[in-house]
Structure formats: structure tokens, C-alpha cells
Design a protein around this motif. Sequence first.
Motif, PDB file in Angstrom:
ATOM      1  N   GLU A  34       2.390   2.660 -17.091  1.00  0.00           N
ATOM      2  CA  GLU A  34       1.912   1.714 -15.921  1.00  0.00           C
ATOM      3  C   GLU A  34       2.682   1.901 -14.656  1.00  0.00           C
ATOM      4  N   PHE A  35       2.199   1.542 -13.057  1.00  0.00           N
ATOM      5  CA  PHE A  35       2.865   1.811 -12.198  1.00  0.00           C
ATOM      6  C   PHE A  35       2.568   0.245 -11.971  1.00  0.00           C
ATOM      7  N   SER A  36       3.872  -0.163 -11.259  1.00  0.00           N
ATOM      8  CA  SER A  36       3.762  -1.463 -10.291  1.00  0.00           C
ATOM      9  C   SER A  36       4.870  -1.298  -9.072  1.00  0.00           C
ATOM     10  N   GLY A  37       3.694  -1.627  -7.762  1.00  0.00           N
ATOM     11  CA  GLY A  37       4.684  -1.582  -6.853  1.00  0.00           C
ATOM     12  C   GLY A  37       3.699  -2.589  -5.677  1.00  0.00           C
ATOM     13  N   THR A  38       3.778  -1.478  -4.615  1.00  0.00           N
ATOM     14  CA  THR A  38       2.796  -2.109  -3.208  1.00  0.00           C
ATOM     15  C   THR A  38       2.458  -0.998  -2.277  1.00  0.00           C
ATOM     16  N   THR A  39       1.234  -1.613  -2.284  1.00  0.00           N
ATOM     17  CA  THR A  39       0.182  -0.914  -1.550  1.00  0.00           C
ATOM     18  C   THR A  39      -0.055  -1.484  -0.023  1.00  0.00           C
ATOM     19  N   ARG A  40       0.568  -0.878   1.650  1.00  0.00           N
ATOM     20  CA  ARG A  40       0.191  -0.857   2.505  1.00  0.00           C
ATOM     21  C   ARG A  40      -1.042  -0.718   2.695  1.00  0.00           C
TER      22      ARG A  40
END
Length: 146
Positions: A34-40
Motif C-alpha cells: 500500500e502507498f499513502s501520500g499526497t499528489t500535487r
Amino acid sequence: MGEFWPVPDVLAYLAGTWRVRRSVRDLASGEAGEFSGTTRFTALREGGLLHHESGAFVWQGVARPAERTLRFLPGPHGTADVRFADGRPFHDLDLSSGRHVADHPCAADLYRGEFTVRDADRWRTLWRVRGPAKDLVLTTDYTREG
């Protein structure tokens, strides 16, 4: 259909910051991550958007930092031409119906992406990767921040 939310201008829709959750399943081995984070998505000087994703990817219980960069360039009639950071073509993106399917051959493997827009603040990608080297399903949910 009602289940998809039409987007007349992909770049206008994507601009801003999104929370990201991605599940990765290796159908051959049964492993999952699993990946979790932010896309800008930020404006490029030459037009279009720079997509920068960063966060943590957990695979086999080990968390590692992960990031990637793409370029979303203006296409005809509110679409986008998605490119890798080095300028190589990745796929087109037309969300005018709220749903789009795109293919990307990578060596002997084929990436098939399905993009669906739920509403003004939520969209999803589902990539199915098949070939001699890979047998994966990557499902990513994006939720607008702010």
C-alpha cells in the motif's frame, strides 16, 4: 449512467492537492502493498500541470519513501497528454464522460488504466499490468484536500 462525473477540462479539475491511497496486488505471488501520500498538480510555465506524488510505500511489512513525477500537458478539447518526467509519452486522458481507458505498453508488459471520476473531489485509477514480467493490479483513490 450516473456513476461517473463528467469533467470537461482535465487540467482544471486536477489542479491542486490530493490525498492518495493506493493498493498494489501481485496476482502471481499473492503479495500486497500500500502507498499513502499526497499528489500535487502545479502549473508548468509552458502550460499544463506538473504531477508530483510523494509518500510511503509499504511492501512485505517494510515502509519506504516513494515519489514520482509526471507531466500533464494540454490536449485537444479539455483532454491531457500524460508524459513521464523525461518527456516520454505515457497515455492520453479524456474525462469528458467521467471515465477513460488508456493503454501503455512497457517492454513486453501491457499497462491498462481505467480512470473514473466520482464527483468534484474524488477520482480513481485502476491499472492492470500483464505480461511476462508482471501480473499486478494497482488501485488508487484520490481525494481533494482543502
